[in-house]
Design a protein around this motif. Structure first.
Motif, PDB file in Angstrom:
ATOM      1  N   ASP A   1     -51.939 -98.870  30.758  1.00  0.00           N
ATOM      2  CA  ASP A   1     -50.855 -99.809  31.058  1.00  0.00           C
ATOM      3  C   ASP A   1     -51.386-101.196  31.411  1.00  0.00           C
ATOM      4  N   ASP A   2     -52.494-101.253  32.110  1.00  0.00           N
ATOM      5  CA  ASP A   2     -53.045-102.534  32.536  1.00  0.00           C
ATOM      6  C   ASP A   2     -53.766-103.282  31.418  1.00  0.00           C
TER       7      ASP A   2
ATOM      8  N   SER B   1     -51.308-105.640  27.818  1.00  0.00           N
ATOM      9  CA  SER B   1     -50.956-107.055  27.721  1.00  0.00           C
ATOM     10  C   SER B   1     -52.026-107.868  26.992  1.00  0.00           C
TER      11      SER B   1
END
Length: 277
Positions: free
Chosen positions: A53-54, A57
């Motif tokens: 998830d980190d 981006s």
């Protein structure tokens, strides 16, 4: 043919979803991910969000919609739901959403294009397009194909003359802004056939690379694409692919190769069938 616009995407069709690979990709400068609503038994988006998830981006993410547990379906309501679910499960908006193998549902293609344009306007993606294994059936359709932002097509030395010609026509008819490639080794770079093909023939003078690297370089030119999705589960393999993307090919050799493919296809089409002999 210069390589400034050549990008590698980690293709997740047969690739294990693991954090080490994603971290390794970023270290190599690979910032594109390609997945689909149906990959990993319809769990690819959730898995990516769970393990990285980190990191997501940092990637430009493309995904595809069109396959469901009961098969291929371009029903507008199902496509809208799939696009919304993709964004929700990823925890972020995908950069590009592609219609997955639209040649499998030609009758619903025009409406499916309208859905993705609608979803782009609604903010569920930045770009929309098509991912087609064989665009010939799309070109037979009796309508004007809307202009996609992106088309993803097969690329590399295993692609037939007929499909390459169809890709050229698709680009000409739709004025697609960007063409991407996939499956440069037909899904298996370890196939023994690649030990019998001298891919270095396609490299420009003074360029040197392994069979894999030269094959990757050729795939960027056959047809000419700006991004190439490659499936791998190993960072070392990905590193070799990245090195291949930096090699230059001989434009003259590519032109001659395409012409030989056309000639061979013409001869094959005109050859008498066995029963006519």
């Amino acid at each position: 043919m210069r390589t400034a616009d050549h990008r590698i995407a980690v293709g997740l069709y047969r690739t294990g979803h693991n954090r080490d690979l994603l971290e390794g990709a970023l270290k190599l400068g690979v910032t594109d991910l390609d997945t689909a609503f149906n990959y990993r038994q319809f769990a690819s988006h959730r898995t990516l969000a769970a393990i990285a998830d980190d990191l997501l981006s940092a990637f430009t993410i493309s995904t595809k919609v069109g396959y469901f547990p009961d098969g291929h379906d371009f029903t507008p309501a199902r496509l809208r739901t799939a696009v919304e679910q993709s964004a929700n499960e990823l925890g972020r908006t995908p950069d590009t959403v592609l219609l997955h193998n639209p040649e499998s549902s030609v009758g619903g293609f025009a409406n499916a294009c309208a859905v993705l344009m609608e979803m782009r306007e609604a903010g569920y993606c930045k770009n929309w397009g098509v991912s087609t294994w064989d665009p010939r059936r799309l070109l037979e359709a009796d309508w004007e194909i809307p202009r996609p932002d992106v088309a993803m097509v097969r690329a590399g030395l295993t692609v037939s003359a007929g499909i390459l010609e169809a890709v050229d026509e698709l680009v000409d008819r739709t004025q697609i802004a960007e063409l991407w490639g996939m499956a440069p080794f037909a899904g298996n770079a370890a196939d023994p056939i690649w030990q019998t093909v001298d891919t270095s023939t396609f490299l420009a003078s003074g360029q040197h690379g392994s069979t894999l690297q030269a094959g990757v370089a050729a795939a960027f030119a056959v047809p000419r694409v700006s991004r190439l999705a490659v499936g791998t589960s190993h960072v070392d393999h990905l590193s070799e692919v990245v090195d291949g993307s930096r090699l230059e090919v001989s434009r003259e050799t590519v032109t001659a190769y395409r012409e030989l493919l056309r000639q061979r296809a013409t001869v094959s089409a005109g050859a008498p069938s066995r029963k006519d002999r």
